[in-house]
Design an enzyme around this catalytic site. Structure first.
Site, PDB file in Angstrom:
ATOM      1  CB  SER A  86      47.679 -15.650  50.396  1.00  0.00           C
ATOM      2  OG  SER A  86      48.897 -16.052  50.910  1.00  0.00           O
ATOM      3  CG  HIS A 135      49.796 -10.870  49.552  1.00  0.00           C
ATOM      4  ND1 HIS A 135      49.110 -11.102  48.383  1.00  0.00           N
ATOM      5  CD2 HIS A 135      50.377 -12.056  49.869  1.00  0.00           C
ATOM      6  CE1 HIS A 135      49.265 -12.362  48.019  1.00  0.00           C
ATOM      7  NE2 HIS A 135      50.034 -12.963  48.897  1.00  0.00           N
ATOM      8  CD  GLU A 147      47.548  -8.426  45.978  1.00  0.00           C
ATOM      9  OE1 GLU A 147      46.618  -8.312  45.184  1.00  0.00           O
ATOM     10  OE2 GLU A 147      47.726  -9.456  46.638  1.00  0.00           O
ATOM     11  CG  ASN A 176      46.876 -15.467  45.953  1.00  0.00           C
ATOM     12  OD1 ASN A 176      47.574 -16.046  45.128  1.00  0.00           O
ATOM     13  ND2 ASN A 176      47.330 -15.118  47.137  1.00  0.00           N
TER      14      ASN A 176
HETATM   15  N1  3HC Z   1      64.691 -17.323  47.796  1.00  0.00           N
HETATM   16  C1  3HC Z   1      65.467 -16.278  47.442  1.00  0.00           C
HETATM   17  N2  3HC Z   1      65.948 -16.092  46.186  1.00  0.00           N
HETATM   18  C2  3HC Z   1      65.641 -17.031  45.273  1.00  0.00           C
HETATM   19  C3  3HC Z   1      64.849 -18.149  45.565  1.00  0.00           C
HETATM   20  C4  3HC Z   1      64.363 -18.275  46.891  1.00  0.00           C
HETATM   21  N3  3HC Z   1      63.574 -19.295  47.259  1.00  0.00           N
HETATM   22  N4  3HC Z   1      64.708 -18.880  44.445  1.00  0.00           N
HETATM   23  C5  3HC Z   1      65.395 -18.254  43.478  1.00  0.00           C
HETATM   24  N5  3HC Z   1      65.947 -17.137  43.985  1.00  0.00           N
HETATM   25  C6  3HC Z   1      66.800 -16.178  43.279  1.00  0.00           C
HETATM   26  C7  3HC Z   1      68.079 -16.830  42.851  1.00  0.00           C
HETATM   27  O1  3HC Z   1      69.009 -16.864  43.907  1.00  0.00           O
HETATM   28  C8  3HC Z   1      68.506 -15.907  41.732  1.00  0.00           C
HETATM   29  O2  3HC Z   1      69.047 -14.743  42.276  1.00  0.00           O
HETATM   30  P1  3HC Z   1      70.280 -14.003  41.536  1.00  0.00           P
HETATM   31  O3  3HC Z   1      69.705 -13.333  40.342  1.00  0.00           O
HETATM   32  O4  3HC Z   1      70.729 -13.062  42.592  1.00  0.00           O
HETATM   33  O5  3HC Z   1      71.272 -15.073  41.226  1.00  0.00           O
HETATM   34  C9  3HC Z   1      67.178 -15.494  41.078  1.00  0.00           C
HETATM   35  O6  3HC Z   1      66.159 -15.784  42.069  1.00  0.00           O
HETATM   36  C10 3HC Z   1      66.891 -16.297  39.839  1.00  0.00           C
HETATM   37  O7  3HC Z   1      66.991 -17.655  40.195  1.00  0.00           O
HETATM   38  P2  3HC Z   1      67.493 -18.804  39.214  1.00  0.00           P
HETATM   39  O8  3HC Z   1      68.411 -18.203  38.179  1.00  0.00           O
HETATM   40  O9  3HC Z   1      67.990 -19.923  40.046  1.00  0.00           O
HETATM   41  O10 3HC Z   1      66.162 -19.361  38.580  1.00  0.00           O
HETATM   42  P3  3HC Z   1      65.086 -18.675  37.667  1.00  0.00           P
HETATM   43  O11 3HC Z   1      65.668 -17.684  36.709  1.00  0.00           O
HETATM   44  O12 3HC Z   1      64.334 -19.813  37.159  1.00  0.00           O
HETATM   45  O13 3HC Z   1      64.179 -17.832  38.670  1.00  0.00           O
HETATM   46  C11 3HC Z   1      62.325 -17.611  40.088  1.00  0.00           C
HETATM   47  C12 3HC Z   1      63.606 -18.395  39.815  1.00  0.00           C
HETATM   48  C13 3HC Z   1      62.661 -16.144  40.406  1.00  0.00           C
HETATM   49  C14 3HC Z   1      61.686 -18.252  41.324  1.00  0.00           C
HETATM   50  C15 3HC Z   1      61.418 -17.681  38.808  1.00  0.00           C
HETATM   51  O14 3HC Z   1      61.230 -19.027  38.445  1.00  0.00           O
HETATM   52  C16 3HC Z   1      60.061 -17.057  39.021  1.00  0.00           C
HETATM   53  O15 3HC Z   1      59.903 -15.846  38.947  1.00  0.00           O
HETATM   54  N6  3HC Z   1      59.029 -17.912  39.250  1.00  0.00           N
HETATM   55  C17 3HC Z   1      57.679 -17.435  39.503  1.00  0.00           C
HETATM   56  C18 3HC Z   1      57.567 -16.991  40.935  1.00  0.00           C
HETATM   57  C19 3HC Z   1      56.219 -16.470  41.256  1.00  0.00           C
HETATM   58  O16 3HC Z   1      55.296 -16.409  40.446  1.00  0.00           O
HETATM   59  N7  3HC Z   1      56.052 -16.083  42.525  1.00  0.00           N
HETATM   60  C20 3HC Z   1      54.782 -15.630  43.048  1.00  0.00           C
HETATM   61  C21 3HC Z   1      54.080 -16.772  43.677  1.00  0.00           C
HETATM   62  S1  3HC Z   1      52.493 -16.317  44.278  1.00  0.00           S
HETATM   63  C22 3HC Z   1      52.798 -15.727  45.819  1.00  0.00           C
HETATM   64  O17 3HC Z   1      53.892 -15.727  46.343  1.00  0.00           O
HETATM   65  C23 3HC Z   1      51.603 -15.202  46.545  1.00  0.00           C
HETATM   66  C24 3HC Z   1      51.129 -16.137  47.582  1.00  0.00           C
HETATM   67  O18 3HC Z   1      50.080 -15.522  48.261  1.00  0.00           O
HETATM   68  C25 3HC Z   1      50.656 -17.448  47.039  1.00  0.00           C
END
Ligand code: 3HC
Length: 301
Positions: free
Chosen positions: A124, A158, A170, A207
Site C-alpha cells: 500500500s 495495488h 494502482e 493512500n
Molecule cells: N469481500 C467481498 N465482497 C464484499 C465484501 C468483502 N469483504 N464486503 C462487501 N462485499 C460486497 C457484498 O457482498 C455486496 O456484493 P453484491 O452487490 O454482489 O451483493 C457488495 O459488496 C455491497 O455490499 P453490502 O450491500 O453488504 O454493503 P454496502 O453497500 O455497504 O457496501 C462496501 C459495502 C462495498 C464495502 C462499501 O461500504 C464501500 O465501498 N466501502 C468503502 C470501501 C473502500 O473505501 N475501500 C478502499 C479501502 S482503501 C484500500 O483498500 C487500500 C489499502 O491500501 C488501504
C-alpha cells in the site's frame, strides 16, 4: 499464448483479505489458474471458505452459472511452500506491510522463480524501488545486466478492499521496472475487471490522500471535537461516502493504517502523515478493527 498479459499461471502469496480477493478475481474474471500460498494453514482455510461464499452469492444472484463457479474454484490450488510457486508466470505478494519481510520474500522469488516471471507487490505504501532492489539473485550486482533484468520485472499492483468490488488498481513503477513489465501487469489487471481507473504513473496517490483523512478523523475523536458516530455520519450523509473514516479505518485494519502512515511519515518527514497517538495506542492494544473484532466499533463476527 495470445493473452496480452501472457499469464498462464498466477501465484498469490498471502491468503488474507487482499490475497484472497486477488486470487478470486484472477480465477473468476481473468480465468487464470492460481496457486495460493500462506504460511498459516488456518488463514488458507478461512480464505477458501470466503471464496466459496462469494461464488455461491454470485450464483444465487444469477451473475454466473453454477458451472462457472465450480470452474473458477477448481482453478485455485493451494501450495504449502513458497517453492511451489516456482513455475508461475507472475506472482502477486500480499503479505503484511513490512519492508524487511517483503525484501526477504522478493529475494526468495529471485532465487526460486523463473527469470521471466513478473514479481508484483500489493503493498500500500512501501517503495517498489526498494523491493525491486532485493529481487536480485545472491551474488549478482543490481547494476549488471542480469541484476537489471531481474529487478526490472518487479511492479506494484495495488488492489483495493474488497477486491471483488473495488474497480481501481494502482500500478506503481519502480525505478527499475521495464515498460514490458508495466504493460503486462496493466493487461493482467484489466483482465481481472479493473480496467476503468488504471494509472500508469508512479506513486501511491490513493493512500497519500486517504491516510491523512483517516488520521484527521481519529484526531478529531481523540481531541473530543466530535463523537465517533458524528464523524462517520457527517462523511456518510454530507459527502455520500459509503463508509465514514473511522468505519473505513476498521475495515482496512488499524495495524495496516498505522503501518502505511509510518511508511509515509518516515519517507517524507511531513507532519501531515504523523500517526495519531490514539491510533498507535489502539494498535498497541491489538485492537485491529474488523479483522479481530474490535476497533472503533465492535464486531461480532
Ligand atoms: N469481500 C467481498 N465482497 C464484499 C465484501 C468483502 N469483504 N464486503 C462487501 N462485499 C460486497 C457484498 O457482498 C455486496 O456484493 P453484491 O452487490 O454482489 O451483493 C457488495 O459488496 C455491497 O455490499 P453490502 O450491500 O453488504 O454493503 P454496502 O453497500 O455497504 O457496501 C462496501 C459495502 C462495498 C464495502 C462499501 O461500504 C464501500 O465501498 N466501502 C468503502 C470501501 C473502500 O473505501 N475501500 C478502499 C479501502 S482503501 C484500500 O483498500 C487500500 C489499502 O491500501 C488501504
Amino acid at each position: 499464448m495470445s493473452l496480452p498479459h501472457g499469464i498462464r499461471t498466477l501465484g498469490v502469496l498471502g491468503a488474507g483479505q487482499m490475497g484472497l480477493g486477488i486470487a478470486f478475481v484472477s480465477a473468476l474474471r481473468a480465468n487464470v489458474p492460481v496457486l495460493l500460498h500462506d504460511r498459516s494453514a488456518e488463514q488458507v482455510t478461512k480464505g477458501l471458505a470466503l471464496m466459496d461464499k462469494l461464488l455461491a452469492k454470485d450464483v444465487a444472484k444469477g451473475r454466473i452459472t453454477a458451472d462457472a463457479a465450480k470452474d473458477a474454484r477448481a482453478r485455485v490450488s493451494v501450495v504449502d511452500a513458497l517453492e511451489g510457486l516456482r513455475d508461475v508466470d507472475m506472482v502477486v505478494e500480499a503479505v503484511s506491510e513490512s519492508l524487511p519481510l517483503k525484501q526477504s520474500i522478493f529475494g526468495s522469488f529471485a532465487a526460486t522463480l523463473r527469470p521471466d516471471a513478473i514479481l508484483a507487490s500489493n503493498t500500500s505504501s512501501i517503495s517498489i524501488t526498494k523491493i525491486a532492489a532485493a529481487a536480485v539473485p545472491a551474488g549478482v550486482s543490481p547494476a549488471s545486466a542480469q541484476g537489471k533484468q531481474s529487478a526490472g520485472r518487479v511492479v506494484g499492483l495495488h488492489f483495493f478492499n474488497p477486491v471483488p468490488v473495488m474497480k481501481l488498481v494502482e500500478l506503481i513503477s519502480a525505478l527499475q521496472t521495464t515498460p514490458e513489465t508495466l504493460d503486462r501487469a496493466r493487461a493482467f489487471a484489466t483482465a481481472c475487471g479493473k480496467g476503468d481507473d488504471l494509472e500508469g504513473r508512479p506513486g501511491f496517490v490513493s493512500n497519500a490522500l486517504l491516510m491523512p483523512f483517516i488520521n484527521e478523523a481519529i484526531m478529531c475523536l481523540e481531541k473530543g471535537t466530535a463523537t465517533r458516530d458524528d464523524i462517520d455520519t457527517t462523511l456518510k450523509l454530507g459527502m455520500n461516502h459509503p463508509m465514514g473514516p473511522l468505519q473505513l479505518a476498521d475495515f482496512i485494519g488499524l495495524d495496516t493504517c498505522l503501518a502505511i502512515q509510518q511508511t509515509l511519515y518516515e519517507g517524507t518527514r511531513d507532519s501531515k502523515y504523523r500517526p495519531s497517538v490514539l491510533l498507535e495506542r489502539m494498535v498497541d492494544a491489538q485492537w485491529y478493527g474488523r479483522k479481530n473484532g474490535k476497533g472503533f466499533y465492535e464486531y461480532s463476527e
